[in-house]
Design a protein around this motif. Structure first.
Motif, PDB file in Angstrom:
ATOM      1  N   ASN A 334       0.807  -1.211   0.000  1.00 47.13           N
ATOM      2  CA  ASN A 334       0.000   0.000   0.000  1.00 47.13           C
ATOM      3  C   ASN A 334       0.845   1.269   0.000  1.00 47.13           C
ATOM      4  N   GLY A 335       2.153   1.102  -0.074  1.00 44.20           N
ATOM      5  CA  GLY A 335       3.018   2.268  -0.207  1.00 44.20           C
ATOM      6  C   GLY A 335       3.440   2.907   1.103  1.00 44.20           C
ATOM      7  N   ILE A 336       3.609   2.110   2.151  1.00 47.10           N
ATOM      8  CA  ILE A 336       4.094   2.662   3.408  1.00 47.10           C
ATOM      9  C   ILE A 336       5.444   2.029   3.741  1.00 47.10           C
ATOM     10  N   GLY A 337       6.411   2.862   4.070  1.00 44.26           N
ATOM     11  CA  GLY A 337       7.737   2.379   4.455  1.00 44.26           C
ATOM     12  C   GLY A 337       8.004   2.733   5.908  1.00 44.26           C
ATOM     13  N   PHE A 338       8.927   1.993   6.546  1.00 41.31           N
ATOM     14  CA  PHE A 338       9.171   2.179   7.974  1.00 41.31           C
ATOM     15  C   PHE A 338      10.671   2.074   8.240  1.00 41.31           C
ATOM     16  N   VAL A 339      11.298   3.206   8.540  1.00 41.49           N
ATOM     17  CA  VAL A 339      12.708   3.194   8.941  1.00 41.49           C
ATOM     18  C   VAL A 339      12.716   3.006  10.451  1.00 41.49           C
ATOM     19  N   THR A 340      13.038   1.786  10.900  1.00 42.53           N
ATOM     20  CA  THR A 340      12.850   1.450  12.307  1.00 42.53           C
ATOM     21  C   THR A 340      13.952   2.030  13.182  1.00 42.53           C
ATOM     22  N   GLU A 341      13.722   1.933  14.485  1.00 46.98           N
ATOM     23  CA  GLU A 341      14.620   2.557  15.452  1.00 46.98           C
ATOM     24  C   GLU A 341      15.986   1.872  15.482  1.00 46.98           C
TER      25      GLU A 341
END
Lengths: 513, 328
Positions: A334-341
């Motif tokens: 769905n086009g969501i990215g997550f640069v995690t901690e």
């Protein structure tokens, strides 16, 4: 005042690089000596020589008048030097008292048999914890403590064995504002007890607050030592070789934010109910910040949005489409990215090279059945990696290099590149500049702004208030799993954010009282 | 700074790099030379070499499957039992009058995949280490095999099957090794060219990063263990063809050979690093050792000692010089 430790003209070479060149550094009793420099400047190497992990190629170390050509970890600790690493070395499976006395457990003899003297250990630990103002039972498992409390345990351990010099390597990188204040109180207490503190940090503001003297390193060279009160932050930045940074990211861009809602969340509650009833909107062109203390539920909210943890209720819309997200794969689709901690744990693949780390998400989108059906497109992989390398100025010898060979900042760029290559429409950053040098920080802030201007949604979770205040257009504050405040860039101040972050706790305290 | 490092590396090949690239082949050549020197006539002749290759085919098949479990930083201890179980079922189906094709399809491929699926599902649902799960299924499957076969060898297998699978092509190339090499070839393609293969390396390297990157970890874990099951099934098929009968205690302890081949083949026990062709060479090394020690006249008890020592030496060298060391 006599120095406790004096490092004289220390040089350390690694194959192909001189990590330290002719560095002199001393520590006096009752002072906080700040060691400042960008990543790779040689701060950690210098401290590893002090702790006996590395042998210097030239130079010597004088501790209380005794000169050493090199130290061993045991010698270093016997002579009263204690290092608290950024990655804490407490053992989660042991209690606080066992952690403090590990390897040096007090013993008593009963009928000639040597036994652990539990009561003595308990009492000694109690006194130590009181000393550093940590209100916990000594038999509490360390695994149940928060990061800041674990850090306190390490400090207690250093104090327990009469360390004269305590080195703290970026101690505030995972702490909230309140916890930082508490840590500073302890540091002041240690200072008054005559301990020498070496304080390694990137955060210039903290240095002014807690430091007495500051030594700056740059690319392994000594740039000078000064009294903190005689030097301005700008001068320190110049010495570090960094760029002028302050508040440059907050150029006027308010006209660019439209009324159009890019992404919205309604009634989001996680399955474990750690976060409850979260509602917010993200406008096109806007950078939205999430503030709060550690454990306020910010990362948990992001994990729920991203599908990495299960939801109980919640409705999400992106670009007017309702999203059904039950896994990170759905989020990616769905086009969501997550640069995690935590880059190392949940960000990159240490067995992959840079190219493979960048291309993985895009290839998952391109192939079918969750990446199960489809071929690796090697040509596209090369192309995509080159594009992101240029766009993001990733510094590497080759795209075939292992990602572990890169600095933290460049690793972060690779992870960001992974999501951008996949063509995401919104990207969530969780503590995006943790452990990243000042120069790269600025680059990452600029990229965030550029993304927002391109119409890509940007959400930033951060524990550093100055960071949020300088890059966000709006800041949402969370406390105990709920949203407790929302401020535009114009209204937000550190005081307001801190107040909103502690509001639920006060209410709980009143309720309990 | 990084540039200078890579430049100096190009000039001098360090032992680390050499070991990383050629360790497995070097061991194979060294072993062959050693036995060749000790026993030139009996060991180094065409017939014996073909025999070694044929004997290695089962180890290679099992190792190819085991590779996937170890690639995910896990292990599959059930490969030996699965080999026996699929062998017995395939044989029983043929004895019951089904055509060899159908028997192989159901008793070897489907059953192997099903066992792997069960392993994978149990691991996904319980979140227990694969070691525990497959230690359990190893015993369960072995027991089932004994029950089904009534603890007796199933004989009377269709002769065309025995000749077709257990024989030689053109009277010289053993069919078992062809089956092993074709399987390995397909898996090389799968691991290096397909996205699913890439995903498995990603999961092996860092399961959490894989999950946060959008990879369905459970699905891929199940697939890895299914591949292991199918490979064990193929080993079982080859085994009953070679022996013209299905023994319920076949493959006992073979998981050790499979694991040894995978590890001697340079696969990292920490997951995410490995290459199937090297695993095939690893399987050949085990064949050479077993055969060579036989030729030299060493008792099979000493062979076990040699095998154990080799595993420890190979992994130790890998730990200090191999790629698993680098990825730390």
């Amino acid at each position: 005042m006599e120095n406790i430790v004096e490092m004289k003209k220390v040089t350390k070479r690694f194959p192909g690089v001189t990590a330290l060149h002719d560095i002199s550094f001393d520590i006096r009793p009752g002072e906080v000596h700040v060691l400042l420099g960008e990543n790779g400047a040689g701060k950690s190497t210098l401290m590893k020589i002090l702790s006996g992990e590395y042998e210097p190629d030239e130079g010597s170390i004088v501790i209380r008048g005794k000169e050493f050509k090199k130290l061993t970890p045991k010698k270093s600790s016997d002579y009263g030097i204690s290092i608290i690493h950024q990655e804490l070395s407490v053992i989660n499976e042991l209690s606080i008292e066992e952690n403090i006395f590990v390897g040096k457990i007090p013993r008593k003899r009963l009928a000639g048999i040597s036994l652990i003297d539990k009561s003595s250990m308990h009492e000694q630990t109690k006194a130590l914890l009181k000393n550093i103002d940590l209100n916990k039972d000594p038999s509490t498992m360390v695994g149940d403590l928060s990061i800041s409390e674990k850090q306190m345990v390490e400090i207690a351990k250093a104090v327990a064995f009469n360390a004269d010099v305590i080195v703290m390597d970026e101690p505030t990188s995972s702490l909230s504002e309140e916890e930082v204040n508490k840590l500073f109180a302890i540091i002041r207490h240690l200072k008054s007890a005559g301990k020498g503190i070496v304080y390694i940090s990137h955060k210039l503001k903290e240095i002014k607050e807690i430091g007495d003297r500051v030594t700056v390193l740059k690319d392994g060279s000594y740039m000078g030592t000064q009294n903190v009160e005689d030097v301005t932050i700008d001068e320190l930045i110049t010495l570090m070789g960094g760029r002028e940074l302050k508040n440059k990211y907050l150029t006027s861009h308010e006209g660019l934010i439209s009324d159009e809602v890019l992404f919205s969340v309604r009634n989001l509650t996680s399955k474990d109910e750690i976060i409850k009833d979260i509602n917010f909107e993200l406008h096109t062109g806007e950078i939205l910040g999430f503030s709060g203390l550690i454990g306020a539920g910010r990362s948990e909210t992001m994990c729920a949005i991203f599908g990495a943890s299960p939801k109980k209720t919640g409705e999400m819309m992106l670009n007017g489409n309702r999203l059904i997200i039950n896994s990170p794969y759905d989020a990616l689709q769905n086009g969501i990215g997550f640069v995690t901690e935590n880059r190392r744990e949940t960000g990159f693949f240490q067995n992959f090279n840079i190219k493979q780390n960048i291309s993985i998400a895009k290839q998952l989108v391109q192939t079918r059945l969750g990446g199960l059906w489809g071929m690796v497109d090697f040509k596209d992989e090369q192309l995509v990696a080159e594009t992101e390398q240029t766009a993001m100025n990733i510094k590497c010898a080759s795209l075939n290099q292992q990602i572990t060979a890169l600095s933290g900042g460049n690793q972060q760029k690779v992870i960001l590149g992974k999501w951008l290559a996949a063509g995401v429409k919104m990207i969530i950053f969780d503590e995006p500049t943790k452990g990243i040098d000042v120069g790269t920080k600025a680059e990452i802030y600029k990229m965030m702004r550029a993304l927002a201007n391109k119409g890509i949604g940007v959400i930033v979770v951060s524990s550093e208030l100055p960071e949020l205040l300088s890059i966000c257009d709006r800041i949402i504050v969370m406390s105990e799993g709920r949203i407790t405040g929302s401020f535009t860039a114009a209204e937000a101040t550190e005081e307001k954010l801190v107040k909103a972050a502690t509001v639920a706790m006060e209410a709980a305290a009143i309720g309990a009282g | 700074m990084e540039k200078t490092i890579s430049m100096t590396n190009r000039k001098r090949i360090t032992f680390n790099e050499f070991w990383d690239k050629y360790s497995t082949v070097s061991i194979l050549i060294l072993m062959a030379l050693l036995f060749g020197a000790l026993e030139p006539r009996a060991f180094l002749n065409g017939k014996n070499l073909i025999k070694i290759v044929e004997q290695s085919s089962i180890t290679i098949l099992l190792a190819c499957g085991e590779f996937f479990a170890i690639l995910l930083a896990g292990i599959d201890l059930s490969v030996g039992s699965t080999m026996a179980f699929t062998g017995v079922i395939t044989a029983k189906l043929m004895v019951a009058g089904y055509s060899p094709w159908l028997a192989v399809f159901i008793g070897t491929l489907l059953l192997g995949a099903l066992i792997g699926l069960i392993n994978g599902l149990l691991i996904n649902i319980t979140h227990l280490p694969p070691f525990i799960i497959t230690l359990g299924t190893q015993s369960i499957i072995r027991g089932l095999t004994m029950v089904v076969a009534n603890a007796r060898t199933v004989s009377g297998i269709e002769i065309s099957f025995v000749k077709g699978i257990g024989g030689k092509i053109f009277g010289i190339i053993p069919t078992p090794i062809l089956i092993a090499l074709i399987t390995a070839g397909i898996l090389v393609f799968f691991t290096t060219q397909t996205q699913a293969g890439r995903n498995l390396y990603a999961i092996g390297g860092n399961t959490k990063s894989a999950w946060f990157s959008g990879i369905n970890v459970n699905l891929h874990t199940a697939i890895a263990f299914m591949i292991s099951g199918v490979c064990s099934g193929l080993a079982g098929m080859v085994n009953i063809a070679r022996l013209a009968g299905a023994e319920p205690n076949a493959g006992t302890g073979y998981e050790t050979y499979a694991i040894a081949a995978v590890i001697i083949g340079g696969t990292s026990f920490f997951g995410g690093v490995g290459f199937i062709p090297k695993v095939v060479v690893g399987g050949l090394i085990i064949g050479v050792i077993n055969n060579g020690l036989n030729m030299v006249g060493v008792s099979s008890y000493y062979q076990q000692i040699a095998m154990g020592a080799l595993i420890i030496v190979a992994v130790t060298l890998d730990r200090f010089f191999g790629s698993s060391n680098k990825s730390k």
